[in-house]
Design a protein around this motif. Structure first.
Motif, PDB file in Angstrom:
ATOM      1  N   ALA A 163      14.056  27.468 -28.182  1.00 57.70           N
ATOM      2  CA  ALA A 163      15.248  27.984 -28.252  1.00 57.70           C
ATOM      3  C   ALA A 163      15.316  29.352 -28.461  1.00 57.70           C
ATOM      4  N   PHE A 164      14.485  29.977 -29.370  1.00 54.67           N
ATOM      5  CA  PHE A 164      14.093  31.361 -29.865  1.00 54.67           C
ATOM      6  C   PHE A 164      13.639  31.991 -28.457  1.00 54.67           C
ATOM      7  N   ASP A 165      12.525  31.407 -27.825  1.00 58.09           N
ATOM      8  CA  ASP A 165      11.965  32.100 -26.523  1.00 58.09           C
ATOM      9  C   ASP A 165      12.917  32.323 -25.420  1.00 58.09           C
ATOM     10  N   ILE A 166      13.928  31.379 -25.367  1.00 57.63           N
ATOM     11  CA  ILE A 166      14.878  31.522 -23.927  1.00 57.63           C
ATOM     12  C   ILE A 166      15.454  32.818 -23.996  1.00 57.63           C
ATOM     13  N   VAL A 167      15.754  33.505 -25.247  1.00 52.26           N
ATOM     14  CA  VAL A 167      16.405  34.671 -25.433  1.00 52.26           C
ATOM     15  C   VAL A 167      15.244  35.816 -25.660  1.00 52.26           C
ATOM     16  N   ASN A 168      14.217  35.596 -26.538  1.00 47.78           N
ATOM     17  CA  ASN A 168      13.245  36.692 -27.027  1.00 47.78           C
ATOM     18  C   ASN A 168      12.120  36.775 -26.306  1.00 47.78           C
ATOM     19  N   ALA A 169      11.656  35.852 -25.359  1.00 51.25           N
ATOM     20  CA  ALA A 169      10.360  36.062 -24.751  1.00 51.25           C
ATOM     21  C   ALA A 169      10.319  37.312 -23.759  1.00 51.25           C
ATOM     22  N   GLN A 170       9.502  38.275 -23.611  1.00 52.84           N
ATOM     23  CA  GLN A 170       9.324  39.267 -22.917  1.00 52.84           C
ATOM     24  C   GLN A 170       9.439  39.048 -21.408  1.00 52.84           C
ATOM     25  N   ARG A 171       8.631  37.901 -20.976  1.00 55.91           N
ATOM     26  CA  ARG A 171       8.534  37.818 -19.583  1.00 55.91           C
ATOM     27  C   ARG A 171       9.574  36.973 -19.033  1.00 55.91           C
ATOM     28  N   ALA A 172      10.241  37.220 -17.771  1.00 60.28           N
ATOM     29  CA  ALA A 172      11.193  36.361 -17.272  1.00 60.28           C
ATOM     30  C   ALA A 172      10.840  34.600 -17.278  1.00 60.28           C
ATOM     31  N   ALA A 173       9.604  34.655 -16.703  1.00 60.87           N
ATOM     32  CA  ALA A 173       8.842  33.255 -16.376  1.00 60.87           C
ATOM     33  C   ALA A 173       8.818  32.328 -17.678  1.00 60.87           C
ATOM     34  N   GLU A 174       8.530  33.360 -18.816  1.00 58.54           N
ATOM     35  CA  GLU A 174       8.417  32.700 -20.165  1.00 58.54           C
ATOM     36  C   GLU A 174       9.667  32.222 -20.671  1.00 58.54           C
ATOM     37  N   ARG A 175      10.676  32.810 -20.187  1.00 60.18           N
ATOM     38  CA  ARG A 175      12.264  32.459 -20.676  1.00 60.18           C
ATOM     39  C   ARG A 175      12.600  31.219 -19.837  1.00 60.18           C
ATOM     40  N   PHE A 176      12.153  31.212 -18.696  1.00 61.22           N
ATOM     41  CA  PHE A 176      12.678  30.213 -17.668  1.00 61.22           C
ATOM     42  C   PHE A 176      12.035  28.822 -18.149  1.00 61.22           C
ATOM     43  N   ARG A 177      10.502  29.249 -18.630  1.00 59.61           N
ATOM     44  CA  ARG A 177      10.122  28.005 -19.115  1.00 59.61           C
ATOM     45  C   ARG A 177      10.496  27.292 -20.044  1.00 59.61           C
ATOM     46  N   ALA A 178      10.655  28.217 -21.276  1.00 62.81           N
ATOM     47  CA  ALA A 178      11.332  27.721 -22.702  1.00 62.81           C
ATOM     48  C   ALA A 178      12.604  27.131 -22.174  1.00 62.81           C
ATOM     49  N   ASP A 179      13.478  27.784 -21.282  1.00 61.75           N
ATOM     50  CA  ASP A 179      14.757  26.969 -21.106  1.00 61.75           C
ATOM     51  C   ASP A 179      14.744  25.548 -20.504  1.00 61.75           C
ATOM     52  N   SER A 180      13.631  25.206 -19.606  1.00 57.92           N
ATOM     53  CA  SER A 180      13.469  24.054 -19.022  1.00 57.92           C
ATOM     54  C   SER A 180      12.937  23.042 -20.143  1.00 57.92           C
ATOM     55  N   ILE A 181      12.153  23.654 -20.782  1.00 57.41           N
ATOM     56  CA  ILE A 181      11.723  22.552 -21.895  1.00 57.41           C
ATOM     57  C   ILE A 181      12.674  22.214 -22.914  1.00 57.41           C
ATOM     58  N   PHE A 182      13.370  23.402 -23.445  1.00 60.08           N
ATOM     59  CA  PHE A 182      14.361  23.036 -24.245  1.00 60.08           C
ATOM     60  C   PHE A 182      15.591  22.102 -23.998  1.00 60.08           C
ATOM     61  N   THR A 183      15.919  22.399 -22.690  1.00 59.60           N
ATOM     62  CA  THR A 183      17.083  21.511 -22.178  1.00 59.60           C
ATOM     63  C   THR A 183      16.504  20.023 -22.171  1.00 59.60           C
ATOM     64  N   ARG A 184      15.377  19.795 -21.626  1.00 59.93           N
ATOM     65  CA  ARG A 184      14.878  18.229 -21.694  1.00 59.93           C
ATOM     66  C   ARG A 184      14.697  17.856 -23.152  1.00 59.93           C
ATOM     67  N   MET A 185      14.100  18.668 -24.022  1.00 57.47           N
ATOM     68  CA  MET A 185      14.184  18.183 -25.466  1.00 57.47           C
ATOM     69  C   MET A 185      15.848  17.811 -26.112  1.00 57.47           C
ATOM     70  N   LEU A 186      16.470  19.042 -25.820  1.00 57.20           N
ATOM     71  CA  LEU A 186      17.850  18.828 -26.391  1.00 57.20           C
ATOM     72  C   LEU A 186      18.455  17.437 -25.796  1.00 57.20           C
ATOM     73  N   VAL A 187      18.411  17.296 -24.482  1.00 59.69           N
ATOM     74  CA  VAL A 187      18.938  16.007 -24.085  1.00 59.69           C
ATOM     75  C   VAL A 187      18.422  14.751 -24.571  1.00 59.69           C
ATOM     76  N   ARG A 188      17.177  14.656 -24.904  1.00 62.34           N
ATOM     77  CA  ARG A 188      16.507  13.551 -25.381  1.00 62.34           C
ATOM     78  C   ARG A 188      17.111  13.274 -26.556  1.00 62.34           C
ATOM     79  N   ALA A 189      17.159  14.314 -27.599  1.00 61.59           N
ATOM     80  CA  ALA A 189      17.655  14.403 -29.080  1.00 61.59           C
ATOM     81  C   ALA A 189      18.892  13.926 -29.015  1.00 61.59           C
ATOM     82  N   LEU A 190      19.952  14.170 -28.019  1.00 59.36           N
ATOM     83  CA  LEU A 190      21.124  13.889 -28.005  1.00 59.36           C
ATOM     84  C   LEU A 190      21.188  12.345 -27.759  1.00 59.36           C
TER      85      LEU A 190
END
Length: 312
Positions: free
Chosen positions: A44-71
């Protein structure tokens, strides 16, 4: 980006092969959810704060999967996810739903919003509506009525519940980083038609203005990046109050030159509509004065300006 939200859709609808994970027993629910949340925080932190766009996109992808599984854990609606500071998490005043929203920055000109609406269910099962940002494809945003698959993306910071003729209306206040030059703040009404979300409708009236304008489906302001204009709900007055804006260098066609001039406009709920008030206060504010408490700003979600990385 389509693949992650296709995955989210399939996961939410319980497609075969995508829902096979162990459900937590009731006695272990808080501890298990806390572990899930802790695993999600860095992404969640890296979606906003990661320096490279590729890192932000990767964080977003992983976070989304983890959030849905938790929900998908039974009765996850009651778990607040308070430590996810870069993710907006708002419950409706009547607790009928909650809404998650967050922002993904590709570069200085491309901002995307992601999110989901989780409905409260009696049996604790998951009913989730992914919010798919189609802002760039909507020609007339002020008059568009959309669903969750054609969402006008925003990061929401307030839900106002009103009613009319035994129907509930949920007014959302949100912001959109828009570009490196300007920010937008938006007001729109969320309703549910047969249980499904509908954004917008004939809710913003200018019938009391000296110069009449047609009713709008939503309302927004756009202003200079450093302008710090606010849209805020005053509980005591029952009015949505926002800054009146002017171009700082007399270029009204260029919204990125707009700044607050010290006056305030507003909307008041009347008979199922938000009716525009041209001047909420009849006097000009002195420098440094404000008629309402300090407004919620983008920093509420700990989201730094594009190109700036927050220190850990």
């Amino acid at each position: 980006m389509k693949s992650i939200f296709l995955y989210l859709f399939l996961l939410c609808t319980g497609s075969p092969g995508l829902s096979a994970f162990a459900q937590t027993s009731k006695s272990h629910f808080p501890a298990e959810m806390a572990l899930r949340e802790d695993s999600m925080k860095s992404y969640a932190f890296d979606i906003v704060n990661a320096q490279r766009a590729a890192e932000r996109f990767r964080a977003d992808s992983i976070f989304t999967r983890m959030l849905v599984r938790a929900l998908k854990e039974p009765h996850s609606f009651s778990y607040p996810f308070d430590s996810l500071q870069t993710i907006s998490r708002l419950y409706a005043p009547d607790s009928s739903f909650r809404i998650f929203t967050w922002q993904l920055v590709q570069d200085e000109t491309t901002f995307r919003r992601h999110g989901a609406i989780q409905m409260h269910t009696a049996d604790g099962s998951l009913v989730l509506y992914p919010l798919l940002d189609k802002t760039q494809l909507v020609e007339d945003i002020q008059n568009a009525i959309t669903n969750n698959e054609e969402w006008i993306g925003a990061i929401y910071y307030k839900i106002i519940q009103t009613s009319y003729r035994n129907k509930n209306f949920y007014t959302l206040l949100g912001y959109d980083e828009n570009s490196f030059r300007s920010t937008k703040k938006r007001i729109e009404v969320l309703t549910f038609n047969n249980g499904k979300p509908v954004f917008g409708g004939p809710f913003f009236s200018f019938e009391k203005d000296s110069l009449h304008k047609p009713v709008q489906a939503r309302f927004s302001i756009e202003y200079k990046k450093e302008g710090n204009a606010s849209i805020k709900y005053d509980e005591e007055l029952g009015i949505i109050i926002f800054d009146h804006l002017i171009s700082e260098n007399n270029q009204p066609a260029k919204k990125y030159t707009y700044i607050p001039d010290g006056d305030y406009e507003g909307f008041k709920w009347e008979k199922g509509r938000w009716v525009h008030i041209d001047k909420v206060f009849t006097f000009k504010l002195q420098d440094g004065q404000a008629p309402v408490e300090k407004p919620i700003r983008e920093g509420k979600l700990d989201i730094p300006p594009p190109g700036k990385k927050k220190n850990r």
